[in-house]
Scaffold this motif. Structure first.
Motif, PDB file in Angstrom:
ATOM      1  N   THR A  57       0.817  -1.221   0.000  1.00 61.21           N
ATOM      2  CA  THR A  57       0.000   0.000   0.000  1.00 61.21           C
ATOM      3  C   THR A  57       0.850   1.270   0.000  1.00 61.21           C
ATOM      4  O   THR A  57       0.339   2.354   0.292  1.00 61.21           O
ATOM      5  N   LEU A  58       2.135   1.159  -0.322  1.00 61.23           N
ATOM      6  CA  LEU A  58       3.052   2.290  -0.256  1.00 61.23           C
ATOM      7  C   LEU A  58       2.600   3.435  -1.164  1.00 61.23           C
ATOM      8  O   LEU A  58       2.310   3.236  -2.342  1.00 61.23           O
ATOM      9  N   VAL A  59       2.526   4.626  -0.612  1.00 55.32           N
ATOM     10  CA  VAL A  59       2.207   5.832  -1.384  1.00 55.32           C
ATOM     11  C   VAL A  59       3.529   6.453  -1.837  1.00 55.32           C
ATOM     12  O   VAL A  59       4.281   6.973  -1.016  1.00 55.32           O
ATOM     13  N   PRO A  60       3.839   6.417  -3.141  1.00 56.77           N
ATOM     14  CA  PRO A  60       5.156   6.867  -3.619  1.00 56.77           C
ATOM     15  C   PRO A  60       5.465   8.331  -3.313  1.00 56.77           C
ATOM     16  O   PRO A  60       6.592   8.659  -2.952  1.00 56.77           O
ATOM     17  N   GLU A  61       4.469   9.201  -3.469  1.00 59.04           N
ATOM     18  CA  GLU A  61       4.709  10.625  -3.246  1.00 59.04           C
ATOM     19  C   GLU A  61       3.481  11.288  -2.637  1.00 59.04           C
ATOM     20  O   GLU A  61       2.345  10.948  -2.985  1.00 59.04           O
ATOM     21  N   GLU A  62       3.714  12.240  -1.744  1.00 60.65           N
ATOM     22  CA  GLU A  62       2.629  13.053  -1.193  1.00 60.65           C
ATOM     23  C   GLU A  62       3.209  14.323  -0.601  1.00 60.65           C
ATOM     24  O   GLU A  62       4.410  14.407  -0.325  1.00 60.65           O
ATOM     25  N   VAL A  63       2.359  15.315  -0.437  1.00 59.69           N
ATOM     26  CA  VAL A  63       2.742  16.551   0.240  1.00 59.69           C
ATOM     27  C   VAL A  63       1.872  16.667   1.489  1.00 59.69           C
ATOM     28  O   VAL A  63       0.649  16.624   1.412  1.00 59.69           O
ATOM     29  N   LYS A  64       2.527  16.793   2.635  1.00 63.03           N
ATOM     30  CA  LYS A  64       1.809  16.936   3.898  1.00 63.03           C
ATOM     31  C   LYS A  64       2.143  18.300   4.481  1.00 63.03           C
ATOM     32  O   LYS A  64       3.311  18.610   4.722  1.00 63.03           O
ATOM     33  N   THR A  65       1.123  19.125   4.682  1.00 60.41           N
ATOM     34  CA  THR A  65       1.328  20.478   5.209  1.00 60.41           C
ATOM     35  C   THR A  65       0.995  20.508   6.697  1.00 60.41           C
ATOM     36  O   THR A  65      -0.134  20.195   7.100  1.00 60.41           O
ATOM     37  N   VAL A  66       1.990  20.878   7.503  1.00 60.46           N
ATOM     38  CA  VAL A  66       1.812  20.953   8.954  1.00 60.46           C
ATOM     39  C   VAL A  66       2.445  22.247   9.447  1.00 60.46           C
ATOM     40  O   VAL A  66       3.595  22.552   9.116  1.00 60.46           O
ATOM     41  N   ASP A  67       1.678  23.031  10.203  1.00 59.66           N
ATOM     42  CA  ASP A  67       2.174  24.311  10.741  1.00 59.66           C
ATOM     43  C   ASP A  67       2.761  25.198   9.642  1.00 59.66           C
ATOM     44  O   ASP A  67       3.784  25.860   9.832  1.00 59.66           O
TER      45      ASP A  67
END
Length: 254
Positions: free
Chosen positions: A166-176
């Protein structure tokens, strides 16, 4: 790792091998993972301590404790707890919660403790960071040596089969307000996570690298360490482990 150039250098390669010593000590690690489910962690501790039937005021070691979220809750349940971690910054933060029955110390998990514990917990995939397989074996031996005669140890690891599937190759996670650009891949028997972001005009690059240890791998290591694997679970509710479906690989041994 601290700020790193795009091109690979011998120094950068060494940093990747020891990524945990610096990444865990940065504030950005704690920012990226600030939304971890604390209630889920507490339910896991409730289920685990009930299953193990730990004696009142049992001595518990939380090995690779981070900022101590599990340690603090275990102490609230009435246990005498030591939280240990290689990250000085994490231990400094965790130590703000110290009391007569809750303490924290900087410690390398490859080294056994002089004290003996009724339970040793290594939680939330805090194993398999070392470059050498020998270090993983050394860690298991150190855990065994640190257990009391009737003590139990627990490793809560990812289920590698399910993670890779189930590996997600790429993502952008915005925190603070920080955009963490994350890339994941499998290479040379390890699961990698490359993390790139910019903050206050500076670019940062960190790498997480964890050995893709399967149940069979752990069984082989435990056999070599003289450890007895007693039970296996597949999630924090302690449901049966399924090789392809379970979210976690939770092993209880002594």
């Amino acid at each position: 790792m601290s700020e790193a150039p795009n091109s690979s250098t011998p120094n950068q390669d060494r940093n990747i091998e020891n990524w945990f010593t610096s990444w865990f000590d940065t504030p950005y690690y704690h920012i990226l993972y600030k939304d971890r489910n604390y209630r889920e962690a507490q339910i896991f501790m409730d289920n685990l301590t009930h299953y193990l039937n730990l004696p009142e005021k049992a001595k518990v070691l939380d090995l690779a404790c981070g900022k101590g979220r599990h340690s603090i809750y275990l102490n609230q349940l009435g246990y005498t707890v030591l939280g240990a971690d290689l990250s000085e910054n994490s231990i400094a933060e965790a130590s703000k919660n110290s009391n007569e029955t809750l303490h924290f110390k900087v410690h390398d998990m490859r080294e056994p403790f002089e004290d003996k514990f009724d339970a040793i917990f290594n939680l939330f995939t805090s194993f398999g960071y070392f470059e050498s397989d020998d270090d993983n074996l050394t860690t298991l031996k150190a855990i065994k040596e640190s257990l009391s005669e009737y003590g139990f140890a627990v490793i809560d690891f990812m289920n590698v089969n399910q993670v890779i599937e189930t590996l997600v190759p790429e993502e952008v996670k915005t925190v603070d307000g920080i955009d963490f650009n994350i890339k994941r891949y499998v290479e040379d028997g390890h699961i990698f996570k490359e993390i790139d972001f910019e903050d206050q005009g500076k670019k940062f690059h960190f790498t997480e690298k964890v050995k893709a240890l399967t149940l069979k791998d752990f069984q082989d290591l435990m056999d070599e360490a003289g450890i007895y694997l007693l039970d296996i679970f597949g999630d924090y509710k302690l449901k049966k482990f399924h090789k392809t479906e379970s979210e976690r690989l939770i092993m209880i041994f002594k």
